[in-house]
Design a protein around this motif. Structure first.
Motif, PDB file in Angstrom:
ATOM      1  N   MET A 211       0.820  -1.211   0.000  1.00 37.94           N
ATOM      2  CA  MET A 211       0.000   0.000   0.000  1.00 37.94           C
ATOM      3  C   MET A 211       0.857   1.266   0.000  1.00 37.94           C
ATOM      4  SD  MET A 211      -2.927  -1.273  -0.308  1.00 37.94           S
ATOM      5  CE  MET A 211      -3.945   0.201  -0.155  1.00 37.94           C
ATOM      6  N   ASP A 212       2.131   1.132   0.366  1.00 41.47           N
ATOM      7  CA  ASP A 212       3.033   2.279   0.280  1.00 41.47           C
ATOM      8  C   ASP A 212       3.653   2.405  -1.107  1.00 41.47           C
ATOM      9  OD1 ASP A 212       2.448   2.813   2.899  1.00 41.47           O
ATOM     10  OD2 ASP A 212       4.303   2.013   3.715  1.00 41.47           O
ATOM     11  N   GLY A 213       3.278   1.501  -2.009  1.00 36.77           N
ATOM     12  CA  GLY A 213       3.715   1.638  -3.399  1.00 36.77           C
ATOM     13  C   GLY A 213       4.994   0.908  -3.741  1.00 36.77           C
TER      14      GLY A 213
ATOM     15  N   LEU B  69      -0.143   9.263  -8.658  1.00 36.49           N
ATOM     16  CA  LEU B  69      -0.410   7.852  -8.389  1.00 36.49           C
ATOM     17  C   LEU B  69       0.650   7.260  -7.470  1.00 36.49           C
ATOM     18  CD1 LEU B  69      -1.702   7.016 -11.914  1.00 36.49           C
ATOM     19  CD2 LEU B  69      -2.970   6.657  -9.798  1.00 36.49           C
ATOM     20  N   LYS B  70       1.889   7.680  -7.663  1.00 41.59           N
ATOM     21  CA  LYS B  70       2.945   7.236  -6.755  1.00 41.59           C
ATOM     22  C   LYS B  70       2.603   7.643  -5.323  1.00 41.59           C
ATOM     23  CE  LYS B  70       8.021   7.588  -6.384  1.00 41.59           C
ATOM     24  NZ  LYS B  70       9.201   8.345  -6.891  1.00 41.59           N
ATOM     25  N   ALA B  71       2.142   8.852  -5.163  1.00 43.77           N
ATOM     26  CA  ALA B  71       1.817   9.343  -3.820  1.00 43.77           C
ATOM     27  C   ALA B  71       0.665   8.571  -3.197  1.00 43.77           C
ATOM     28  CB  ALA B  71       1.479  10.830  -3.883  1.00 43.77           C
ATOM     29  N   MET B  72      -0.209   8.045  -4.017  1.00 39.19           N
ATOM     30  CA  MET B  72      -1.347   7.277  -3.497  1.00 39.19           C
ATOM     31  C   MET B  72      -0.969   5.811  -3.253  1.00 39.19           C
ATOM     32  SD  MET B  72      -4.004   9.158  -3.001  1.00 39.19           S
ATOM     33  CE  MET B  72      -2.905  10.491  -2.511  1.00 39.19           C
ATOM     34  N   GLY B  73       0.289   5.453  -3.468  1.00 37.82           N
ATOM     35  CA  GLY B  73       0.705   4.083  -3.194  1.00 37.82           C
ATOM     36  C   GLY B  73       0.595   3.139  -4.374  1.00 37.82           C
ATOM     37  N   SER B  74       0.417   3.661  -5.569  1.00 35.15           N
ATOM     38  CA  SER B  74       0.463   2.799  -6.748  1.00 35.15           C
ATOM     39  C   SER B  74       1.920   2.524  -7.123  1.00 35.15           C
ATOM     40  CB  SER B  74      -0.225   3.464  -7.946  1.00 35.15           C
ATOM     41  OG  SER B  74      -1.576   3.725  -7.664  1.00 35.15           O
ATOM     42  N   ILE B  75       2.115   1.424  -7.824  1.00 35.99           N
ATOM     43  CA  ILE B  75       3.419   1.113  -8.397  1.00 35.99           C
ATOM     44  C   ILE B  75       3.348   1.524  -9.858  1.00 35.99           C
ATOM     45  CG2 ILE B  75       4.961  -0.762  -9.008  1.00 35.99           C
ATOM     46  CD1 ILE B  75       3.500  -2.106  -6.417  1.00 35.99           C
ATOM     47  N   VAL B  76       4.190   2.469 -10.224  1.00 33.35           N
ATOM     48  CA  VAL B  76       4.028   3.116 -11.524  1.00 33.35           C
ATOM     49  C   VAL B  76       5.179   2.767 -12.462  1.00 33.35           C
ATOM     50  CG1 VAL B  76       3.728   5.324 -12.702  1.00 33.35           C
ATOM     51  CG2 VAL B  76       2.834   5.027 -10.386  1.00 33.35           C
ATOM     52  N   TYR B  77       4.842   2.325 -13.659  1.00 39.27           N
ATOM     53  CA  TYR B  77       5.809   2.112 -14.725  1.00 39.27           C
ATOM     54  C   TYR B  77       5.619   3.202 -15.770  1.00 39.27           C
ATOM     55  CZ  TYR B  77       5.704  -2.517 -12.614  1.00 39.27           C
ATOM     56  OH  TYR B  77       5.735  -3.552 -11.727  1.00 39.27           O
TER      57      TYR B  77
ATOM     58  N   GLU C 250      -7.121   8.295   0.312  1.00 37.62           N
ATOM     59  CA  GLU C 250      -7.756   8.515  -0.978  1.00 37.62           C
ATOM     60  C   GLU C 250      -9.068   9.278  -0.856  1.00 37.62           C
ATOM     61  OE1 GLU C 250      -7.724   5.000  -3.408  1.00 37.62           O
ATOM     62  OE2 GLU C 250      -5.669   4.516  -2.831  1.00 37.62           O
ATOM     63  N   SER C 251      -9.833   8.982   0.195  1.00 39.72           N
ATOM     64  CA  SER C 251     -11.176   9.569   0.228  1.00 39.72           C
ATOM     65  C   SER C 251     -11.147  11.045   0.606  1.00 39.72           C
ATOM     66  CB  SER C 251     -12.099   8.775   1.146  1.00 39.72           C
ATOM     67  OG  SER C 251     -11.582   8.709   2.435  1.00 39.72           O
ATOM     68  N   ILE C 252     -10.114  11.519   1.283  1.00 35.33           N
ATOM     69  CA  ILE C 252     -10.073  12.952   1.562  1.00 35.33           C
ATOM     70  C   ILE C 252     -10.019  13.737   0.253  1.00 35.33           C
ATOM     71  CG2 ILE C 252      -7.526  12.952   1.903  1.00 35.33           C
ATOM     72  CD1 ILE C 252     -10.092  15.293   3.534  1.00 35.33           C
ATOM     73  N   LEU C 253      -9.188  13.281  -0.680  1.00 34.88           N
ATOM     74  CA  LEU C 253      -9.095  13.980  -1.963  1.00 34.88           C
ATOM     75  C   LEU C 253     -10.400  13.844  -2.733  1.00 34.88           C
ATOM     76  CD1 LEU C 253      -5.517  12.926  -3.185  1.00 34.88           C
ATOM     77  CD2 LEU C 253      -6.174  14.876  -1.788  1.00 34.88           C
ATOM     78  N   ASP C 254     -10.907  12.635  -2.747  1.00 31.67           N
ATOM     79  CA  ASP C 254     -12.128  12.367  -3.495  1.00 31.67           C
ATOM     80  C   ASP C 254     -13.291  13.179  -2.937  1.00 31.67           C
ATOM     81  OD1 ASP C 254     -13.620  11.017  -5.427  1.00 31.67           O
ATOM     82  OD2 ASP C 254     -14.287   9.542  -3.958  1.00 31.67           O
ATOM     83  N   GLY C 255     -13.448  13.170  -1.633  1.00 28.02           N
ATOM     84  CA  GLY C 255     -14.552  13.888  -1.012  1.00 28.02           C
ATOM     85  C   GLY C 255     -14.465  15.388  -1.268  1.00 28.02           C
ATOM     86  N   LEU C 256     -13.262  15.942  -1.160  1.00 24.86           N
ATOM     87  CA  LEU C 256     -13.112  17.376  -1.412  1.00 24.86           C
ATOM     88  C   LEU C 256     -13.362  17.718  -2.878  1.00 24.86           C
ATOM     89  CD1 LEU C 256      -9.997  18.210   0.808  1.00 24.86           C
ATOM     90  CD2 LEU C 256     -12.307  19.114   1.100  1.00 24.86           C
TER      91      LEU C 256
END
Lengths: 478, 478, 478, 478
Positions: free
Chosen positions: A313-315, C291-299, D256-262
């Motif tokens: 979840m931290d990526g 997306l990186k900041a949200m914990g995704s793994i980005v290519y 994630e939901s803080i951004l989404d909600g705002l």
């Protein structure tokens, strides 16, 4: 990071000495306001070979109730102490807040810790709070002679110097404890040797102790064993496992020291490098965060399901070590396990891969497996070995698999200040607790402490405010 | 980062020498695969005081067309070169791809650069591509004697050693240029001294040069002046302003060196510290990103509206320096301006505030204003001064206000490899460009280069693939 | 993001209309202080079918020099304008600073843009600076009738309503231009239609124009063509390519809208997801960072060598799309190229992979290739289609491959405020520039503008301060 | 986030109903593979007003042991279930791994939870593992009728529909429990109503239950009370406090939901905004991380010393709310306390400041204090109110101070999948535990479960591998 604490287990002593000796040879700087450099001692090139035990020294007030290398170094030590005070805001705040009430008035504390500028700030804080202190070193190498001199000069009975023999070691401890007309009622220990000494040699004194504060893994382990065996007749505080200490020693400290350790040894660029971090506990989390921020591509191996989920979840891409071992530029271990990196892994790493350990002791990388005839070792600089395969491939092994953060980096004063503050609070709490609150057991420091305790927690706020108490320079009053 | 380039301006020479001398005294490591340590030289303690010009040396093939300190050090140098090759993947890839076609066949390149392991990798790549090279040093201090020896041993006419006199300096350059039966057709310069020498002394030779490749600010400036004056009769490539070089020398390099420089000098903890970064150009962006990632609270001052907006959108609080000067723990300058931090600011900083410069030369902090009688300077370790106010307040000044990244950190090999690759490509492009493509002017390296050029750009992909050409270890074939 | 600009190319008109119509059907909110919702119009359910051209309307001051849907909606529109003002600090600051000096006194501006609350703030700022304005809509669908009414009510001759016919469109433009006793001397255009109309129909008027400010790609393209053909007799400012506009429309806006667009359409969780982003320009950089900041793994896939290098140094794994297409959860295109995602890629994606486009128009994903008999399309919600393979595999296609950020997200007012401020400054600069500074050519807005111009740049500081001028709420005076 | 759990406390029922009703009015989408939208039901516009209790329905196999709205909607529900399966990899993996061994063979589970696609995946997994299930809804509004139909169609006795009366509610529960010839031996509860019903009405049945698994705060609280009172004669698992659930419901979900909600409510731009987050627990940590990543400048208020220290070391400026209330653009509460934002704070906020609550229930913002005559409320869109001061200042209040993440955002399926997997494991563990391992008490799920349990933990690896078990799409086999 238990290496230091296990140091006096007989079986490991030789090995540890070796390690400490090597550590001494690291090019270190003289004085730093910000770090603990155990080996630094800028006036140490003294050719004075006389044992401190054989010297007659007096401080300027005429007292000779101490034993240090050279009382004349006091001024240098004083400066170091003053500098350290600047990075220990919580302790200084505690000193300021609490001294009016003297919550340690009547406390007679015997201590056994590393003797450094940071310890000196702690001791002088205890003094300001009303305590009487006597102190020995918990390690035969780590004493900063100038600091010991400064403490002796300002009236603290300190018995410690750098390069004690084992006999000296116990002699110093005994001089703290066995004093005509002075009987300790509190113990502050780091490693359990002092506690053990009193327990064995002075059982009657032991029974009258009001509380023990212990910092190290080893010492805490010993206390739990005593407790289990029904022989612990004194309440004890386990400082080692306090949340603040754990976070600082691991997450926050390693987030910085992984970069520092790698840079100082290899001067490599982090950006664009591929790194695998084995283990995603607090140490692993710190390493991963730092390297990701520097632009490295970080993979994680982890077997604990919850830590694995956090990594995910931290990526970070979760992998088996085997999957990425051929492609990574750096391998970092922080699992707490043994032989996480095996010879087979090492065989498959690519040319010039860097291998280092941030985790436990020196067991995570199977370094022994590299001591075979077909491999050539080349020491390219202090703490850096090239291990060369027959086909010319080199791997870069740091600190021979020992802890990178201890071997090739420094521990910031601020980190030490967290522990020291917790120790002070534990002493205050135990000394002031009403009869019966603490039984003959091992405790963690409570979040809320007894009423009347001046500052219930290093960072707690006064009741009326929503602002935390100074925990770092953010709150230093302008 | 122009300090290096301005080194030969007469008026600054003394100052720079001083600075270089100090740099030499920094405790440096012997060999690193990952960095350029200009001052390192592990066999330098040779007591051989004879000038290389007075020595008779031959390499193992019998050639004596070189002048180095000691040809016997070749083996040590060779090892350093091999190690450097590992962090220069783009150059090695270029060597591999291009050597079949020998795009530099017939090129006679005379070069004048720092003589380091990284330069050696460049020279040997040029050789592999078909060029003949002769080389001198662009700096009287920075030559790594072992590397020079290794190059001489493998047949490169190199004229350079550490500690040249100014007379030596020009003698070496002349020995590269003025050769019986060999006339250069390409120049690779760093600082413009070689170009100037040929232009002045051998005007006929100058006219026949096919192209000049120049790396430094100073050298590029001289070329533009020549061009303006209508005296540049040769096309020249300005490597200094290529995007890759700018990004690496500033953003990516400083992102790492700010942390490294601060840690090595102060061992401070970054987490929770308040920092103000003056200037949000590429250097400032790197510093801010790194410190933010370490848990510092970062403020930015900026006067350029677009950079200010970027700072703002990147989440940094924009302030006037005055607003935060009393509360910050660290002040970092990277504006490119003069006296950004004034005595007045310094007076208002809090105790133990750290002040350092990552920007331009040594002008950003008004260090001169601190040399007044009421302030005491204390050198606490190399590159670290405490300046002490009458009331006891200390500020911690790093590198006396000179560039922290050059004084207290290292430049990773990978960064140097970017520049070296760009230089190689510029040579290939100029040498192979059809008549008339390049006029007598100064150019930037084009993104797409001439047809038939083997590798049109260090990181370009082959037409058929969507994968970039190896620019770092990510693409190193397993 | 050129889709909007190309809207009036005859060949595309149908398609675009279709798209706009669909956009209208999106569930939109009524009023937002923070965004531009072109389709929102909360009193639109009016059953009034009379064409505005056939109505007789007067504002409260008795003027009928306008043509809007319904002047009675003015109050609603006024509220929207007031709300928008709060997110347009730079424009409001410009209004405040500049109105004393009236730098646009005498300017007669004819404008053709989207008629929204944000445009209204711009127009009223121009008025405050001394200009007279007449305005038409640049798009037949995008006018907010209430805002148009509010502008008409406060005296602006506005000719625009939602749902114009093409004939209406040109009629409105002509009503702005062709006025008894009023001749425009400045043009503010978005798309080039107004400019074209004057150029073709009123060549004498065109020659007397002092300057054109153009925002769109299409319009700028037309200007460059005119210029090339030697027919541009007026200096023009290209606002589209200003640094601020580029950064905001791409990097900063997409950093937020990628998350917003994905969440609103799919409600998916980003943490732990694997994502491939095709293209690492400004848009790709924004998507990757978010997306990186949200914990995704980005290519990242990238063919430009410099962007590839940046991706690499920012810590993203560079891949070919083929390498990861089977494993990723999300595919995002932002290359500006055609058919980046082919049917072959789509065939290989895993079940429930999400595919969307943040880049150019609707060309990046080969959506046409999915319209084959063996695949089933299922519309699961607005803007979300499931395309189902014979074996049951589904891919989730967003906005049918059109721009996610325009189709499924909103453009924040703050982003629009950047463009509007730049437009205002461009008008000021062109109107006040001394004779000869600007030739008959297309220019970018200079960083430093002419002396005497009240606020030389939206974020510029006054000479005497080191604090940038308000560019966002950070500097709003308390 | 306990709002849901407290729903059946009589005193709150009315209020909650109101809230749920409002939630129903939010514009929701029909089907999403990725989220739980309790109110969505795309065929609900049925005008069928007959109570399900009065209908005679049979599924295609002839069974009528169920009671749902309309068995004919089964196909739609099946599709939703299939889609949800794709975002519940751990549960699907458990299903696959465990079904050979049928660890729940013989289990008779009665359940009472929200009836959603995600619950259906759980139930069908329990069935695949060998259990028999009967199910009722734990909330009178939240049942997805189509899903209930699909479950009934495939043979699950489900008693639930959207819009039950309170009488219906208990009738449904009783129909699950009180069956001829079938006696439950396991309880899966969410809220404690089912447990309470059996405990009260069927005490003999209660005694024979092997274990209770409870998810909600309320239900867990009731269990602890029972246990305290010595009346809990069954071991129970507290799923609510499992680490995974806590991390997902709070940190990862709120990030994630803080951004989404705002965004959904205000469409504002985050970059450059100043935000104060009150509270730095898991929810606060998620909010801070997200907003920092989007380029906001984030301040934190915190009174817990350890959380404050974490905020500080994570790089956030610790403040008192009063210090920054005048300058911030957004105020977010996540403390768990009451009246964190008072009327006094609200009075001092700047124009257009946004105020919202991510923390506990609806108590953190003193919304009641805003219901005074001098303030005007304006509903500008669903969930968004402008509160207007006499001087025209507006603050933007979201969801009237209720939970932003529940009111204005969605809960991703993946988050729900974590809880569902934990529930399944808890059932397996309790059902298979040897006699005596679990006493009549409330337990947390152990990290290591009993031998023979097929998959001891959702993410645990098999002994022989270093790769975690699939916890998300990263490990989905290609």
């Amino acid at each position: 990071p238990e290496v230091v604490d296990s140091r006096r287990k007989r079986s490991q002593l030789k090995k540890d000495m070796e390690w400490h000796l090597k550590m001494l040879l690291l090019p270190r700087r003289n004085v730093s306001p910000f770090s603990h450099s155990p080996a630094a001692s800028y006036t140490d090139s003294s050719d004075d070979e006389t044992s401190p035990r054989d010297k007659q020294q007096k401080n300027s007030k005429g007292s000779s109730d101490f034993c240090v290398k050279n009382i004349k170094q006091a001024e240098f030590g004083r400066r170091e102490i003053e500098i350290a005070e600047q990075e220990m805001p919580a302790l200084m705040a505690l000193r300021k807040r609490a001294q009016g009430e003297k919550p340690l008035a009547g406390a007679k504390i015997v201590g056994c810790t590393h003797i450094t500028a940071q310890t000196a700030v702690l001791m002088e804080t205890l003094g300001a709070l009303g305590a009487q202190c006597r102190w020995a070193a918990c390690n035969i190498y780590s004493t900063l002679n100038e600091v010991a001199a400064a403490l002796a000069e300002s009236g603290f009975p300190v018995f410690a110097w750098k390069g004690e023999s084992e006999d000296d070691f116990w002699w110093c401890i005994d001089r703290c404890v066995n004093v005509e007309g002075w009987q300790p009622n509190m113990i502050l220990d780091d490693g359990g040797d002092l506690t053990h000494w009193i327990y064995k040699k002075y059982p009657n004194m032991f029974k009258k102790i009001k509380g023990i504060v212990e910092e190290s893994v080893t010492g805490v382990h010993r206390l739990y064993q005593l407790s289990k065996a029904g022989k612990l007749c004194v309440p004890a505080m386990n400082v080692n496992d306090s949340v603040t200490k754990q976070k600082f020693d691991n997450l926050y400290c390693c987030r910085e020291s992984i970069l520092d350790g790698l840079k100082r040894t290899t001067d490599m660029m982090f950006g664009g490098k591929q790194v695998v971090v084995c283990g995603y506990g607090e140490v692993g989390k710190g390493c991963c965060a730092a390297l990701k921020a520097m632009g490295s591509i970080v993979y994680v191996t982890e077997i604990d399901p919850i830590c694995a989920l956090q990594a995910c979840m931290d990526g970070f891409r979760l992998v088996k070590l085997n999957e990425v071992i051929r492609q990574v530029d750096i391998v970092i271990t922080c699992t707490g396990n043994k032989n996480v990196v095996t010879r087979e892994h090492l065989d498959r790493m690519k040319n010039s891969c860097i291998v280092c350990n941030m985790g436990h002791s020196n067991t995570e990388i199977d370094v022994a497996s590299l001591r075979t005839p077909e491999l050539t070792w080349e020491r390219v600089r202090s703490q850096v070995d090239h291990v060369i395969w027959p086909d010319g491939k080199r791997i870069v092994l740091l600190a021979e698999g020992r802890l990178l953060n201890l071997s090739c980096s420094t521990v910031p004063t601020f980190v030490l200040s967290i522990t020291a503050t917790t120790q002070a609070l534990a002493l205050i709490e135990l000394y002031n607790a009403p009869e019966g609150r603490y039984k003959q057991d091992v405790y963690l420091l409570p979040k809320k402490m007894g009423k009347g305790i001046p500052s219930p927690w290093p960072y707690a706020r006064p009741q009326e405010s929503s602002l935390p108490f100074p925990c770092c320079s953010q709150w230093t009053p302008l």
